[in-house]
Design an enzyme around this catalytic site. Structure first.
Site, PDB file in Angstrom:
ATOM      1  CD  GLU A 126       1.942  -5.384   5.495  1.00 47.73           C
ATOM      2  OE1 GLU A 126       2.725  -6.509   5.703  1.00 47.73           O
ATOM      3  OE2 GLU A 126       1.039  -5.606   4.589  1.00 47.73           O
TER       4      GLU A 126
ATOM      5  CB  ALA B 296      -1.084  -0.113   1.156  1.00 44.80           C
TER       6      ALA B 296
ATOM      7  CD  GLU C 132      -2.428  -7.416   2.879  1.00 44.65           C
ATOM      8  OE1 GLU C 132      -1.885  -6.348   2.561  1.00 44.65           O
ATOM      9  OE2 GLU C 132      -2.770  -7.694   3.916  1.00 44.65           O
TER      10      GLU C 132
ATOM     11  N   GLY D  36       0.481  -5.186   0.751  1.00 44.59           N
ATOM     12  CA  GLY D  36      -0.686  -5.098  -0.094  1.00 44.59           C
ATOM     13  C   GLY D  36      -0.670  -5.840  -1.248  1.00 44.59           C
TER      14      GLY D  36
END
Ligand code: CO8
Length: 259
Positions: A133, A65, A113, A110
């Site tokens: 993260e 992200a 993911e 992300g």
């Protein structure tokens, strides 16, 4: 919707979606998430599209992200962003057509993911996977703590989420995160080839196979088997079943019409 940060292309029955922010290693900004969500709405509903491949431009699939966008988020904004991710994940998993992740380069946070929402992951030899993260003082928020253990087991999921370590494509394949590894530069073509192979199958049974694995996975075995029996018997109402079996017995290639 006009796309600015993704590229949406069709090649016959195939949609190829490319996250296109190479200077930021394709980091998932809210705009990327919105455009991907719109693209998967289109893929799900356009009858001319029968399969999709998602990839990244340049030297990353997606490096996570967008940290510059997230830096000043309030807890409420962070929740909203995570929910945007969950909504996109559900759209990909519930998409009635196959979706393959073709992973080149970094596939982190992300990005990992996003890849895990796809039906399976093809990776190039040099691809790197991880959930870093923890190094940012947060946890994965786009399904990583939940989809990862379902794919690779709790031990590997905890190791990746709790150390932030990156692993290579071969190791990712050995633990079951990646399905197949390809020489550098070949992954996208390989993903397209597999997607096209699936486009030639009966759409009813293809959709049913995806749905059964997806929905049955989290059910107790007996309920999942009941679900399989239900869907198995509905396949016998479809012209594709008659065509597939007749073609086998007549020693010819099946010509599925998608009914
Ligand atoms: N966000 C924003 N910018 C990024 C990101 C990112 N995730 N990753 C890389 N970039 C940018 C860099 O800032 C740099 O920009 P600039 O050229 O303007 O300085 C450019 O991309 C190139 O990156 P590097 O110079 O760092 O390239 P290196 O080859 O040296 O390093 C790495 C590559 C190792 C991938 C490194 O860039 C890195 O560690 N990136 C961050 C990886 C990361 O921590 N990802 C997890 C982010 S958090 C997350 O994903 C939470 C998910 C929650 C999702 C919720 C719903 C969607």
């Amino acid at each position: 919707m006009a796309y600015e940060v993704i590229i949406f292309e069709t090649e016959g029955p195939l949609a190829v979606v490319t996250v296109n922010r190479p200077k930021a290693l394709n980091a998932l900004s809210p705009q990327v998430m919105d455009e991907l969500t719109d693209a998967f709405d289109k893929i799900s509903t356009d009858e001319n599209i029968r399969a999709a491949v998602i990839t990244g431009a340049g030297r990353a699939f997606v490096a996570g992200a967008d940290i510059s966008a997230m830096q000043t988020y309030t807890p409420l904004q962070a929740r909203g962003f995570a929910k945007k991710g969950h909504k996109l994940g559900e759209k990909i998993e519930n998409c009635p057509k196959p979706v393959i992740a073709a992973v080149n380069g970094f596939c982190l946070g992300g990005g990992c993911e996003l890849a895990m929402c796809c039906d399976f992951i093809y990776a190039s030899e040099g691809a790197k996977f991880g959930q870093p993260e923890i190094n940012l003082g947060i946890v994965p928020g786009f399904g990583g703590t939940q989809r990862l253990p379902r794919l690779v087991g709790k031990g590997w999921a905890k190791l990746l989420c709790m150390t932030g370590e990156m692993i290579g494509a071969q190791e990712a394949a050995a633990i079951g995160l990646v399905t197949r590894v390809f020489p550098e530069g070949e992954v996208l073509e390989a993903a397209k080839k597999t997607a096209l192979l699936m486009c030639g199958k009966g759409m009813v049974s293809l959709r049913a196979a995806k749905q059964l694995v997806e929905q049955g996975f989290d059910l107790p075995l007996q309920r999942a088997l009941d679900l399989e029996a239900e869907v198995f018997c509905t396949c016998f109402t479809s012209p594709d079943q008659r065509e597939g079996m007749s073609a086998f017995l007549e020693k010819r290639k099946a010509d599925f019409k998608g009914g």
